[in-house]
Design a protein around this motif. Structure first.
Motif, PDB file in Angstrom:
ATOM      1  N   GLY A  21      11.432   1.055  -9.826  1.00  0.00           N
ATOM      2  CA  GLY A  21      10.879   2.333  -9.304  1.00  0.00           C
ATOM      3  C   GLY A  21       9.367   2.438 -10.120  1.00  0.00           C
ATOM      4  N   THR A  22       8.741   1.378 -10.405  1.00  0.00           N
ATOM      5  CA  THR A  22       7.457   1.458 -11.010  1.00  0.00           C
ATOM      6  C   THR A  22       6.220   0.729 -10.212  1.00  0.00           C
ATOM      7  N   ALA A  23       6.633   0.159  -8.848  1.00  0.00           N
ATOM      8  CA  ALA A  23       5.492  -0.118  -8.280  1.00  0.00           C
ATOM      9  C   ALA A  23       4.593   0.914  -7.670  1.00  0.00           C
ATOM     10  N   SER A  24       3.328   0.629  -7.574  1.00  0.00           N
ATOM     11  CA  SER A  24       2.359   1.637  -7.256  1.00  0.00           C
ATOM     12  C   SER A  24       2.333   1.369  -5.441  1.00  0.00           C
ATOM     13  N   THR A  25       1.575   2.397  -5.057  1.00  0.00           N
ATOM     14  CA  THR A  25       1.561   2.475  -3.560  1.00  0.00           C
ATOM     15  C   THR A  25       0.889   1.226  -2.980  1.00  0.00           C
ATOM     16  N   PHE A  26      -0.050   0.833  -3.610  1.00  0.00           N
ATOM     17  CA  PHE A  26      -0.809  -0.344  -3.155  1.00  0.00           C
ATOM     18  C   PHE A  26       0.113  -1.601  -3.391  1.00  0.00           C
ATOM     19  N   GLN A  27       0.568  -1.748  -4.281  1.00  0.00           N
ATOM     20  CA  GLN A  27       1.857  -2.872  -4.541  1.00  0.00           C
ATOM     21  C   GLN A  27       2.605  -2.804  -3.626  1.00  0.00           C
ATOM     22  N   THR A  28       3.172  -1.693  -3.062  1.00  0.00           N
ATOM     23  CA  THR A  28       4.267  -1.721  -2.310  1.00  0.00           C
ATOM     24  C   THR A  28       3.517  -2.097  -0.709  1.00  0.00           C
ATOM     25  N   LEU A  29       2.355  -1.690  -0.512  1.00  0.00           N
ATOM     26  CA  LEU A  29       1.781  -1.986   0.640  1.00  0.00           C
ATOM     27  C   LEU A  29       1.565  -3.417   0.912  1.00  0.00           C
ATOM     28  N   GLY A  30       1.032  -4.158  -0.363  1.00  0.00           N
ATOM     29  CA  GLY A  30       1.078  -5.553  -0.191  1.00  0.00           C
ATOM     30  C   GLY A  30       2.279  -6.316   0.069  1.00  0.00           C
ATOM     31  N   ASN A  31       3.258  -5.889  -0.708  1.00  0.00           N
ATOM     32  CA  ASN A  31       4.524  -6.475  -0.626  1.00  0.00           C
ATOM     33  C   ASN A  31       5.168  -6.373   0.781  1.00  0.00           C
ATOM     34  N   ILE A  32       4.834  -5.260   1.659  1.00  0.00           N
ATOM     35  CA  ILE A  32       5.422  -4.810   3.041  1.00  0.00           C
ATOM     36  C   ILE A  32       4.551  -5.785   3.785  1.00  0.00           C
ATOM     37  N   ILE A  33       3.225  -6.219   3.790  1.00  0.00           N
ATOM     38  CA  ILE A  33       2.529  -6.917   4.577  1.00  0.00           C
ATOM     39  C   ILE A  33       3.127  -8.353   4.259  1.00  0.00           C
ATOM     40  N   VAL A  34       3.293  -8.816   2.959  1.00  0.00           N
ATOM     41  CA  VAL A  34       3.976 -10.299   2.546  1.00  0.00           C
ATOM     42  C   VAL A  34       5.192 -10.205   3.483  1.00  0.00           C
ATOM     43  N   SER A  35       6.153  -9.261   3.340  1.00  0.00           N
ATOM     44  CA  SER A  35       7.454  -9.550   3.866  1.00  0.00           C
ATOM     45  C   SER A  35       7.314  -9.623   5.376  1.00  0.00           C
ATOM     46  N   ILE A  36       6.543  -9.017   6.199  1.00  0.00           N
ATOM     47  CA  ILE A  36       6.536  -8.916   7.449  1.00  0.00           C
ATOM     48  C   ILE A  36       5.713  -9.851   8.337  1.00  0.00           C
ATOM     49  N   VAL A  37       4.339 -10.246   7.720  1.00  0.00           N
ATOM     50  CA  VAL A  37       3.464 -10.922   8.434  1.00  0.00           C
ATOM     51  C   VAL A  37       3.729 -12.569   8.123  1.00  0.00           C
ATOM     52  N   GLY A  38       3.883 -13.332   9.148  1.00  0.00           N
ATOM     53  CA  GLY A  38       3.999 -14.707   8.979  1.00  0.00           C
ATOM     54  C   GLY A  38       3.555 -15.486   9.893  1.00  0.00           C
TER      55      GLY A  38
END
Length: 425
Positions: A21-38
């Motif tokens: 629970g230490t990821a920032s909003t920007f980090q989470t945003l980046g990870n959501i995009i990396v997880s979905i967009v392919g």
């Protein structure tokens, strides 16, 4: 994808933050995009060709909304379990399946995730083979030939146990995806602005009903990111903001998907290929982007197959003969032999996936099949089932009705979409 912790290697922004629970909003945003967009996004113009530009646009929007809603259902299920003092927190999708349906639920959930992972790996190889065949068309080599040409490198890369060194290639591949999309849109605009362009023959809705579920399967594949939902939410410092951030991210991704599919089909019409980069002019810029895409996927392929290897090796290490092989002897000779067996199992997996990829007739048909089957079950059927199981008594009538509708629609879509993908549209 079998376990969320396995896939952190695909999400470099999580490596420093973990899941505490230490990821920032920007980090989470980046990870959501990396997880979905392919790479599946590059097949969307073909999906619009099959369904029609109006039906395709509506389908992508509905798929995006449904996927977002079902992701929230998973988070609600985990929160429900966390509120029960006697229950441990469900860290993975498989854990949630176990809490809801016991051992059967865990096996079913992880089986679907592994099949989806295999499907994604095969899609990578098909994409690599078809693009390399397009780039080096003068060599008269088939797509299957290029798949097997890169297999020795893929086998060697699959032997790497620590995948953190490969994680930057996931971002590199996504950057190449964005560059490819930008290049395609640039050429789309040039074609649409040309004097010879005509909008008259672009269908709004296909006359063939089979085109709708076919395109729907491709859209579901493009949004598939369920294996990371719980990990992404729990990694965020301000977890209460996750649903809002997810909604904003899905809105942006859905808009980009819709516009990309629309303009790709409008530009090329009936000539739209199942991988839209194959429609690009054969010049240095398009070749550079295609090579970048292939290079990124070659190095992220071992990340994709890593969870599969892990489950295979867990079963292998439990076998009696392997335990004897690994522990017998005072020196390391037998241990090295046991390690050799693991390397052989990884090589067999890669060869098996490559063989399957060589027999697949087309990228679009395969992506639609994977999206219609395992992705639909993971994205819609299981979340709705878990939600009804855990929160059923506390849900309002309309919430229960919506869950039941999603559950039934997901099952019907999976059955018909599978049939439709196999027999062809």
């Amino acid at each position: 994808m079998a376990h969320q912790s396995d896939k952190t290697t695909q999400l470099p922004l999580l490596q420093s933050s973990g899941f505490s629970g230490t990821a920032s909003t920007f980090q989470t945003l980046g990870n959501i995009i990396v997880s979905i967009v392919g790479t599946g996004v590059l097949g969307l113009p073909f999906a619009f060709k099959v369904a029609g530009w109006a039906a395709g646009s509506l389908g992508v929007i509905i798929t995006g909304l449904a996927t977002y809603y079902c992701m929230l259902l998973l988070v609600q299920c985990r929160d429900k379990l966390a509120s029960e003092k006697e229950s441990t927190e469900a860290a993975t999708y498989g854990d949630l399946g176990f809490k809801c349906m016991g051992t059967t639920g865990r096996y079913l959930t992880e089986f679907l995730i592994i099949i989806a992972q295999c499907g994604g790996s095969v899609a990578y190889l098909i994409f690599i083979g078809q693009n390399l065949s397009s780039i080096f068309r003068s060599h008269n080599l088939t797509s299957s030939s290029f798949i097997f040409l890169v297999i020795p490198l893929q086998i060697v890369l699959s032997w790497i146990n620590s995948l953190s060194a490969l994680s930057p290639f996931s971002i590199f591949a996504d950057i190449c995806n964005l560059l490819a999309m930008a290049l395609v849109v640039k050429q789309d605009v040039q074609i649409i602005a040309g004097e010879d362009f005509s909008f008259a023959d672009r269908q709004a809705i296909t006359s063939h009903i089979g085109g709708l579920p076919f395109a729907g399967g491709m859209a579901v594949f493009c949004f598939e990111g369920f294996g990371m939902t719980l990990a992404l939410e729990s990694s965020m410092k301000e977890r209460g903001r996750f649903s809002k951030l997810l909604a904003q991210t899905f809105t942006g991704i859905t808009l980009v998907y819709t516009l990309f599919g629309f303009f790709g089909y409008i530009a090329y019409g009936d000539q739209t290929k199942d991988i839209v980069t194959l429609n690009l002019a054969h010049n240095w810029s398009s070749i550079a982007v295609q090579m970048g895409l292939c290079l990124g996927l070659i190095f992220t392929f071992p990340v994709m197959v890593h969870p599969i290897n892990e489950i295979v090796e867990q079963k292998l290490k439990k076998s009696t003969w392997f335990q004897k092989l690994a522990s017998s002897g005072c020196d390391n000779s037998m241990t090295k032999l046991a390690q050799c067996c693991i390397y052989i199992s990884r090589a067999i997996l890669v060869l098996g996936l490559a063989t399957l990829a060589s027999y697949v007739p087309g990228f679009g048909a395969f992506v639609s099949l994977v999206g219609s089957t395992v992705c639909a079950l993971m994205s819609f059927v299981l979340p709705a089932s878990f939600h009804l199981k855990l929160l059923g008594p506390s849900l309002s009538c309309w919430q229960k009705a919506l869950d039941v509708f999603i559950l039934c629609f997901g099952l019907v879509f999976a059955v018909y979409g599978t049939y439709n993908s196999i027999v062809g549209v």
